[in-house]
Design a protein around this motif. Structure first.
Motif, short mmCIF file in Angstrom:
data_model
loop_
_atom_site.label_atom_id
_atom_site.label_comp_id
_atom_site.label_asym_id
_atom_site.label_seq_id
_atom_site.Cartn_x
_atom_site.Cartn_y
_atom_site.Cartn_z
N ILE A 59 0.83 -1.22 0.00
CA ILE A 59 0.00 0.00 0.00
C ILE A 59 0.86 1.27 0.00
O ILE A 59 0.40 2.34 -0.39
N SER A 60 2.12 1.13 0.39
CA SER A 60 3.02 2.31 0.41
C SER A 60 3.38 2.79 -1.00
O SER A 60 3.98 3.85 -1.16
N PRO A 64 4.29 8.44 -4.13
CA PRO A 64 5.68 8.55 -3.66
C PRO A 64 5.77 9.00 -2.20
O PRO A 64 6.60 8.51 -1.44
N GLY A 65 4.90 9.92 -1.82
CA GLY A 65 4.91 10.44 -0.44
C GLY A 65 4.36 9.48 0.59
O GLY A 65 4.28 9.81 1.77
N ALA A 66 3.97 8.28 0.16
CA ALA A 66 3.44 7.28 1.11
C ALA A 66 4.50 6.24 1.48
O ALA A 66 4.20 5.26 2.15
N ALA A 67 5.75 6.49 1.06
CA ALA A 67 6.82 5.50 1.29
C ALA A 67 6.97 5.15 2.77
O ALA A 67 7.29 4.01 3.12
N ALA A 117 -0.72 10.17 4.53
CA ALA A 117 -0.20 10.12 3.17
C ALA A 117 -1.36 10.25 2.20
O ALA A 117 -2.45 9.72 2.43
N SER A 118 -1.12 10.96 1.12
CA SER A 118 -2.10 11.04 0.03
C SER A 118 -2.10 9.73 -0.75
O SER A 118 -1.19 8.92 -0.61
N VAL A 119 -3.10 9.58 -1.57
CA VAL A 119 -3.19 8.43 -2.47
C VAL A 119 -3.30 8.98 -3.88
O VAL A 119 -4.03 9.93 -4.13
N GLN A 120 -2.52 8.41 -4.79
CA GLN A 120 -2.65 8.84 -6.18
C GLN A 120 -3.09 7.67 -7.07
O GLN A 120 -3.94 7.82 -7.93
N ASP A 121 -2.51 6.51 -6.81
CA ASP A 121 -2.84 5.35 -7.63
C ASP A 121 -4.03 4.60 -7.00
O ASP A 121 -3.86 3.63 -6.27
#
Lengths: 171, 171
Positions: A59-60, A64-67, A117-121
């Motif tokens: 899920i990370s 990119p900012g969810a690493a 963290a935001s989600v993009q995908d």
């Protein structure tokens, strides 16, 4: 902990130590989310508590900012109905923000750090979490004891001064 | 007050008694908002603290559901840049929800009730608060000591059960 200490000790934590979180602490954090207010008490939210390391790593990758989520002790996925209506989007996300902040303050009270963290995908998120078609992973909240230093009240947070952002009776 | 007591005592308050709120308490509530996290620490918010009775009455007309603001001891107008971009709207409102929840928990800690109101008549809001063209009154938060009964921890809040809204590792 005193409420004001928890509010002022909360800070965005992206480095976590390896200690796991107690079930009772996680339950309390989720209970704080459950109790948050929402528009007409509609509770347009679900919370996916992720503790499995493989799931945290997968899920990370949704942004990119969810690493940092890959190394968190746990994460909470904030899932909500998706809408392309601007007003509904504002309302749902305001409510999710309230639930998130409630969790973050409850976590800080337990010495536990957190960070959104935001989600993009969205497609990847839906696949990893097996979400129904009408729901979307909207935000992710990483949780864990801070890896750098314990939480304690912050005297001077990195924020605009109060005088700059507060207006009296009118702008 | 202990953090958990403040989180569990908070409830949407729409009847307020006539006691005014102390300046120091209002400053603490706004400080809680200032300290809230936001996307990239962008702090896309301003807070209009409304205490003037005429202003409270005028601003209570921005939405039928904002009527309680007319009788609040004070209100905080959450002002943000307006965007018609869906993703930006989600982000701004998530942040505003965090700031609002931070204020509500800080208020509950002081025995002060709170309740969000939506805004529908943006033009009226802009006129009453003399907002710049690029800003919008996005939400209103009413504040005051509860008129019915003091805040105290709620044992069984009117919410879906935790089992219904929490999923483990996947949906």
């Amino acid at each position: 902990m005193e409420t004001w200490d928890a509010i002022t000790a909360r800070r965005a934590t992206k480095e976590y130590d390896t200690r796991p979180l107690a079930d009772t602490d996680l339950e309390r954090i989720l209970e704080a989310a459950r109790r948050a207010p929402s528009s007409s008490n509609n509770q347009r939210w679900d919370f996916v508590l992720i503790r499995n390391r493989g799931q945290l790593e997968r899920i990370s990758k949704v942004w990119p900012g969810a690493a940092h989520i890959a190394n968190a002790a746990a994460a909470v996925g904030l899932v909500a109905p998706f809408s392309d209506d601007l007003r509904l989007t504002a309302s749902i996300n305001y409510d999710l923000g309230q639930a998130a902040m409630s969790m973050m303050i409850a976590a800080a009270d337990l010495g536990i750090g957190s960070r959104t963290a935001s989600v993009q995908d969205y497609a990847l998120a839906a696949e990893v979490l097996r979400l129904p078609d009408d729901r979307r992973l909207t935000w992710l909240l990483g949780l864990g004891y801070p890896g750098d230093r314990p939480l304690k009240p912050i005297k001077n947070p990195a924020r605009k001064p109060l005088e700059e952002i507060v207006h009296h009776d009118r702008w």
